[in-house]
Motif scaffolding. Structure first.
Motif, PDB file in Angstrom:
ATOM      1  N   SER A  56      -2.611  -2.838  17.150  1.00 48.20           N
ATOM      2  CA  SER A  56      -2.713  -3.958  17.766  1.00 48.20           C
ATOM      3  C   SER A  56      -3.682  -5.393  17.697  1.00 48.20           C
ATOM      4  CB  SER A  56      -4.164  -3.640  19.221  1.00 48.20           C
ATOM      5  OG  SER A  56      -5.522  -3.186  18.725  1.00 48.20           O
ATOM      6  N   SER A  57      -3.839  -5.136  16.198  1.00 46.19           N
ATOM      7  CA  SER A  57      -4.367  -6.560  15.921  1.00 46.19           C
ATOM      8  C   SER A  57      -4.647  -6.488  14.221  1.00 46.19           C
ATOM      9  CB  SER A  57      -5.327  -7.780  16.423  1.00 46.19           C
ATOM     10  OG  SER A  57      -7.155  -6.873  16.090  1.00 46.19           O
ATOM     11  N   VAL A  58      -4.279  -7.545  13.095  1.00 51.52           N
ATOM     12  CA  VAL A  58      -4.048  -7.257  11.753  1.00 51.52           C
ATOM     13  C   VAL A  58      -5.191  -7.305  11.840  1.00 51.52           C
ATOM     14  CG1 VAL A  58      -3.322  -8.041  10.005  1.00 51.52           C
ATOM     15  CG2 VAL A  58      -1.635  -7.549  11.860  1.00 51.52           C
ATOM     16  N   THR A  59      -6.190  -6.879  10.928  1.00 50.94           N
ATOM     17  CA  THR A  59      -7.776  -7.126  10.191  1.00 50.94           C
ATOM     18  C   THR A  59      -7.872  -7.267   8.926  1.00 50.94           C
ATOM     19  OG1 THR A  59      -8.631  -5.305  10.696  1.00 50.94           O
ATOM     20  CG2 THR A  59      -8.896  -6.206  12.979  1.00 50.94           C
ATOM     21  N   PRO A  60      -8.623  -7.814   8.292  1.00 51.88           N
ATOM     22  CA  PRO A  60      -8.993  -7.821   6.884  1.00 51.88           C
ATOM     23  C   PRO A  60      -8.855  -5.984   6.601  1.00 51.88           C
ATOM     24  CG  PRO A  60     -10.361  -9.198   7.667  1.00 51.88           C
ATOM     25  CD  PRO A  60      -9.161  -8.541   9.273  1.00 51.88           C
ATOM     26  N   MET A  61      -9.771  -5.032   7.299  1.00 55.67           N
ATOM     27  CA  MET A  61     -10.077  -3.756   7.479  1.00 55.67           C
ATOM     28  C   MET A  61      -8.355  -3.122   7.254  1.00 55.67           C
ATOM     29  SD  MET A  61     -12.080  -1.019   8.968  1.00 55.67           S
ATOM     30  CE  MET A  61     -13.446  -1.846   9.161  1.00 55.67           C
ATOM     31  N   HIS A  62      -7.720  -3.330   8.301  1.00 56.39           N
ATOM     32  CA  HIS A  62      -5.864  -2.899   8.255  1.00 56.39           C
ATOM     33  C   HIS A  62      -5.517  -3.315   6.761  1.00 56.39           C
ATOM     34  CE1 HIS A  62      -7.195  -2.781  12.698  1.00 56.39           C
ATOM     35  NE2 HIS A  62      -6.946  -1.303  12.498  1.00 56.39           N
ATOM     36  N   ARG A 112     -20.228  -6.779  -1.179  1.00 56.05           N
ATOM     37  CA  ARG A 112     -20.667  -7.420   0.650  1.00 56.05           C
ATOM     38  C   ARG A 112     -20.028  -8.600   0.725  1.00 56.05           C
ATOM     39  NH1 ARG A 112     -26.793  -9.617   0.955  1.00 56.05           N
ATOM     40  NH2 ARG A 112     -26.436 -10.853   3.449  1.00 56.05           N
ATOM     41  N   THR A 113     -19.224  -9.382   0.314  1.00 54.15           N
ATOM     42  CA  THR A 113     -18.695 -10.238   0.654  1.00 54.15           C
ATOM     43  C   THR A 113     -17.186  -9.265   1.212  1.00 54.15           C
ATOM     44  OG1 THR A 113     -19.034 -12.148  -1.443  1.00 54.15           O
ATOM     45  CG2 THR A 113     -16.643 -12.073   0.111  1.00 54.15           C
ATOM     46  N   ILE A 114     -16.342  -8.252   0.609  1.00 55.10           N
ATOM     47  CA  ILE A 114     -15.627  -7.863   1.727  1.00 55.10           C
ATOM     48  C   ILE A 114     -16.350  -6.951   2.631  1.00 55.10           C
ATOM     49  CG2 ILE A 114     -13.835  -5.606   1.262  1.00 55.10           C
ATOM     50  CD1 ILE A 114     -13.496  -7.801  -1.125  1.00 55.10           C
ATOM     51  N   ASN A 115     -17.072  -6.935   2.327  1.00 55.31           N
ATOM     52  CA  ASN A 115     -17.471  -6.335   3.864  1.00 55.31           C
ATOM     53  C   ASN A 115     -17.554  -7.387   4.793  1.00 55.31           C
ATOM     54  OD1 ASN A 115     -18.688  -4.170   6.149  1.00 55.31           O
ATOM     55  ND2 ASN A 115     -20.717  -5.176   5.308  1.00 55.31           N
ATOM     56  N   ASP A 116     -18.417  -8.548   4.476  1.00 54.85           N
ATOM     57  CA  ASP A 116     -18.526  -9.712   5.557  1.00 54.85           C
ATOM     58  C   ASP A 116     -17.395 -10.536   6.123  1.00 54.85           C
ATOM     59  OD1 ASP A 116     -20.871  -9.465   5.639  1.00 54.85           O
ATOM     60  OD2 ASP A 116     -21.044 -11.234   4.284  1.00 54.85           O
ATOM     61  N   TRP A 117     -16.042 -10.775   4.921  1.00 51.85           N
ATOM     62  CA  TRP A 117     -14.664 -10.615   5.933  1.00 51.85           C
ATOM     63  C   TRP A 117     -14.198  -9.730   6.879  1.00 51.85           C
ATOM     64  CZ3 TRP A 117     -11.449 -11.085   0.614  1.00 51.85           C
ATOM     65  CH2 TRP A 117     -11.927 -12.656  -0.269  1.00 51.85           C
ATOM     66  N   GLU A 118     -14.366  -8.263   6.389  1.00 52.36           N
ATOM     67  CA  GLU A 118     -13.933  -7.138   7.272  1.00 52.36           C
ATOM     68  C   GLU A 118     -14.744  -7.587   8.894  1.00 52.36           C
ATOM     69  OE1 GLU A 118     -13.892  -3.207   5.791  1.00 52.36           O
ATOM     70  OE2 GLU A 118     -11.888  -4.259   4.258  1.00 52.36           O
ATOM     71  N   GLN A 119     -16.079  -7.578   8.832  1.00 52.42           N
ATOM     72  CA  GLN A 119     -17.126  -7.481   9.305  1.00 52.42           C
ATOM     73  C   GLN A 119     -17.467  -9.153  10.574  1.00 52.42           C
ATOM     74  OE1 GLN A 119     -18.699  -5.288  11.035  1.00 52.42           O
ATOM     75  NE2 GLN A 119     -17.825  -4.415   9.255  1.00 52.42           N
ATOM     76  N   LYS A 120     -16.154  -9.969  10.193  1.00 56.80           N
ATOM     77  CA  LYS A 120     -16.356 -11.666  10.578  1.00 56.80           C
ATOM     78  C   LYS A 120     -17.045 -11.710  10.460  1.00 56.80           C
ATOM     79  CE  LYS A 120     -11.635 -10.855  12.436  1.00 56.80           C
ATOM     80  NZ  LYS A 120     -10.263 -11.137  11.604  1.00 56.80           N
ATOM     81  N   ARG A 121     -18.265 -12.070   9.705  1.00 57.35           N
ATOM     82  CA  ARG A 121     -19.058 -12.712   9.567  1.00 57.35           C
ATOM     83  C   ARG A 121     -18.818 -14.195   8.540  1.00 57.35           C
ATOM     84  NH1 ARG A 121     -23.299  -8.119   9.146  1.00 57.35           N
ATOM     85  NH2 ARG A 121     -21.447  -7.099   7.089  1.00 57.35           N
ATOM     86  N   SER A 122     -17.812 -14.454   7.973  1.00 57.97           N
ATOM     87  CA  SER A 122     -17.703 -15.516   6.777  1.00 57.97           C
ATOM     88  C   SER A 122     -16.168 -14.964   6.394  1.00 57.97           C
ATOM     89  CB  SER A 122     -17.719 -14.891   5.597  1.00 57.97           C
ATOM     90  OG  SER A 122     -17.974 -13.772   4.642  1.00 57.97           O
ATOM     91  N   GLN A 123     -15.739 -16.619   6.604  1.00 59.40           N
ATOM     92  CA  GLN A 123     -13.333 -16.818   6.428  1.00 59.40           C
ATOM     93  C   GLN A 123     -13.628 -16.907   4.711  1.00 59.40           C
ATOM     94  OE1 GLN A 123     -11.157 -16.118   7.924  1.00 59.40           O
ATOM     95  NE2 GLN A 123     -12.090 -16.211  10.045  1.00 59.40           N
TER      96      GLN A 123
END
Length: 161
Positions: free
Chosen positions: A96-102, A123-134
């Protein structure tokens, strides 16, 4: 009086060359302990050589099971390289929407593998996927992310918006 000139022998292989040759003989991968035993080099030296080989994209890291436990094994990149193709994630109706995890899942990577490929922490990858950082990237890093995620620039931008 005889003069003896000692010159270095440049015909012999470097440790990195020997390591790559050994990895070529083992398509299933080899642990760092096995490398150390075969090459008769300390693990700390091989870790440096492997970092160089990974950074130059000659070697990849995989997980392999040994007696119920997983161990990190190293393989030649050519043995693990998938054919380069561009995924069209945005056109796929299952997302339905493209995310870093997808992007990561479509590329078939774990967070650890992605972190190693991009030279970042998990941790950086996790932060991207959780939308905590860009991501804050220079153009060369952007190209590398597109290559690792096997996506277009539009898909990459859409995933991180």
């Amino acid at each position: 009086m005889a003069i003896v000139e000692i010159t270095p022998d440049f015909s012999s292989l470097t440790t990195v060359d020997r390591l790559l040759e050994l990895l070529g003989d083992r398509p299933d991968g080899i642990t760092i302990k096995e490398l150390s035993d075969i090459l008769n080099r300390p693990i700390s030296m091989l870790q440096i050589c492997l970092k160089i080989a990974i950074a130059s994209r000659k070697v990849a890291v995989k997980q392999r099971e040994f007696g119920g436990q997983f161990a990190k094994v190293y393989v030649l990149k050519t043995a693990t390289t998938k054919p380069q193709r561009q995924f069209r994630i945005a056109a796929d109706p299952s997302y339905s929407s493209v995310t870093p995890m997808h992007l990561r899942e479509v590329a078939g990577l774990t967070k650890v593998q992605l972190a190693i490929e991009l030279g970042l922490s998990v941790r950086t990858i996790n932060d991207w996927e959780q939308k905590r950082s860009q991501p804050r990237l220079v153009p060369s890093q952007l190209k590398q992310m597109m290559s690792v995620y096997q996506c277009t620039l539009d898909e990459l931008i859409a995933a991180f918006e």
